[in-house]
Design a protein around this motif. Structure first.
Motif, PDB file in Angstrom:
ATOM      1  N   ALA A 180       0.831  -1.212   0.000  1.00  0.00           N
ATOM      2  CA  ALA A 180       0.000   0.000   0.000  1.00  0.00           C
ATOM      3  C   ALA A 180       0.861   1.256   0.000  1.00  0.00           C
ATOM      4  O   ALA A 180       0.592   2.216  -0.736  1.00  0.00           O
ATOM      5  CB  ALA A 180      -0.940  -0.012   1.204  1.00  0.00           C
ATOM      6  N   ALA A 181       1.905   1.294   0.825  1.00  0.00           N
ATOM      7  CA  ALA A 181       2.801   2.453   0.863  1.00  0.00           C
ATOM      8  C   ALA A 181       3.530   2.616  -0.466  1.00  0.00           C
ATOM      9  O   ALA A 181       3.740   3.743  -0.936  1.00  0.00           O
ATOM     10  CB  ALA A 181       3.799   2.311   2.005  1.00  0.00           C
ATOM     11  N   ARG A 183       2.351   1.780  -3.376  1.00  0.00           N
ATOM     12  CA  ARG A 183       1.345   2.335  -4.292  1.00  0.00           C
ATOM     13  C   ARG A 183       1.193   3.842  -4.096  1.00  0.00           C
ATOM     14  O   ARG A 183       1.126   4.604  -5.050  1.00  0.00           O
ATOM     15  CB  ARG A 183       0.005   1.628  -4.090  1.00  0.00           C
ATOM     16  N   GLU A 184       1.154   4.270  -2.843  1.00  0.00           N
ATOM     17  CA  GLU A 184       0.983   5.699  -2.538  1.00  0.00           C
ATOM     18  C   GLU A 184       2.167   6.545  -3.004  1.00  0.00           C
ATOM     19  O   GLU A 184       1.993   7.695  -3.400  1.00  0.00           O
ATOM     20  CB  GLU A 184       0.810   5.900  -1.027  1.00  0.00           C
ATOM     21  N   GLN A 185       3.380   5.996  -2.961  1.00  0.00           N
ATOM     22  CA  GLN A 185       4.582   6.780  -3.215  1.00  0.00           C
ATOM     23  C   GLN A 185       5.276   6.468  -4.539  1.00  0.00           C
ATOM     24  O   GLN A 185       6.344   7.016  -4.818  1.00  0.00           O
ATOM     25  CB  GLN A 185       5.575   6.559  -2.065  1.00  0.00           C
ATOM     26  N   GLU A 187       4.939   7.270  -7.699  1.00  0.00           N
ATOM     27  CA  GLU A 187       5.303   8.365  -8.612  1.00  0.00           C
ATOM     28  C   GLU A 187       6.475   9.164  -8.074  1.00  0.00           C
ATOM     29  O   GLU A 187       7.387   9.527  -8.831  1.00  0.00           O
ATOM     30  CB  GLU A 187       4.089   9.249  -8.887  1.00  0.00           C
ATOM     31  N   ASP A 188       6.478   9.444  -6.787  1.00  0.00           N
ATOM     32  CA  ASP A 188       7.617  10.166  -6.180  1.00  0.00           C
ATOM     33  C   ASP A 188       8.908   9.356  -6.315  1.00  0.00           C
ATOM     34  O   ASP A 188       9.963   9.905  -6.602  1.00  0.00           O
ATOM     35  CB  ASP A 188       7.333  10.469  -4.702  1.00  0.00           C
TER      36      ASP A 188
END
Length: 193
Positions: A180-181, A183-185, A187-188
């Motif tokens: 999940a983390a 997925r959230e990050q 692009e960065d």
């Protein structure tokens, strides 16, 4: 292979039979073939081809045999035996099931497989699953580098390590992630490369 020592005294009542010595009562003898049996257990079966996802590399006995049999053989061989991350976690009671490990791999695959630049590398260490590399991070202004890598791990309950792009001396330090983390990050992380 585990073999029971024969009971040489099983039929001592037979006429003229001599009482033979026993090595040990109900002793187990472990043959040196255990390592060979384990190497066959982790060897992928089936057609020759390069896996492009972790799911495509699940062709060994450890992936399809009864989970309790797999665990028993792994424990018999020892914790230092080559094995996928999920089996080490399962053997320590940190992961609920082999299917839960596959679900983690599939979640990461769902994220990275369709993103430009991410490639699954199936030829990890013996028994291991493989890892994902972000190919654009291999080269840059400062020359060749070790690319940003996502690998599976049993060292923390997030099951995913990110190894950022690395140039120069020293070793990369893994950063603990969850799917999940990641997925959230994502692009960065790709922009940093």
């Amino acid at each position: 292979m585990t073999v029971l020592d024969p009971d040489l005294n099983a039929d001592s009542s037979a006429a003229g039979s001599k009482k033979l010595p026993r090595q040990r009562d109900h002793a187990l003898r472990v043959e040196p073939m255990m390592a060979l049996e384990w190497s066959h257990a982790i060897e992928p079966a089936g057609g020759v081809g390069i896996a492009t996802t972790p799911a495509q590399s699940r062709r060994a006995w450890i992936h399809r045999a009864d989970e309790q049999q797999v665990l028993a053989l792994f424990r018999a061989v020892g914790a230092d035996a080559p094995a996928p991350w999920w089996l080490r976690a399962l053997a320590r009671g940190k992961l609920a099931s082999r299917a839960a490990g596959f679900a983690v791999e599939d979640e990461v695959t769902d994220l990275l497989a369709d993103r430009p630049g991410w490639v699954f590398v199936p030829w990890a260490a013996d028994g291991e699953v493989g890892y994902w590399e972000f190919v654009p991070s291999e080269s840059g202004v400062y020359g060749p580098a070790e690319p940003t890598t996502v690998q599976f791990t049993d060292r923390h309950p997030g099951w995913v390590d990110l190894l950022p792009v690395h140039r120069g001396p020293g070793t990369r330090q893994p950063i603990a992630f969850t799917p999940a983390a990641l997925r959230e990050q994502i692009e960065d992380l790709e922009n940093i490369a």
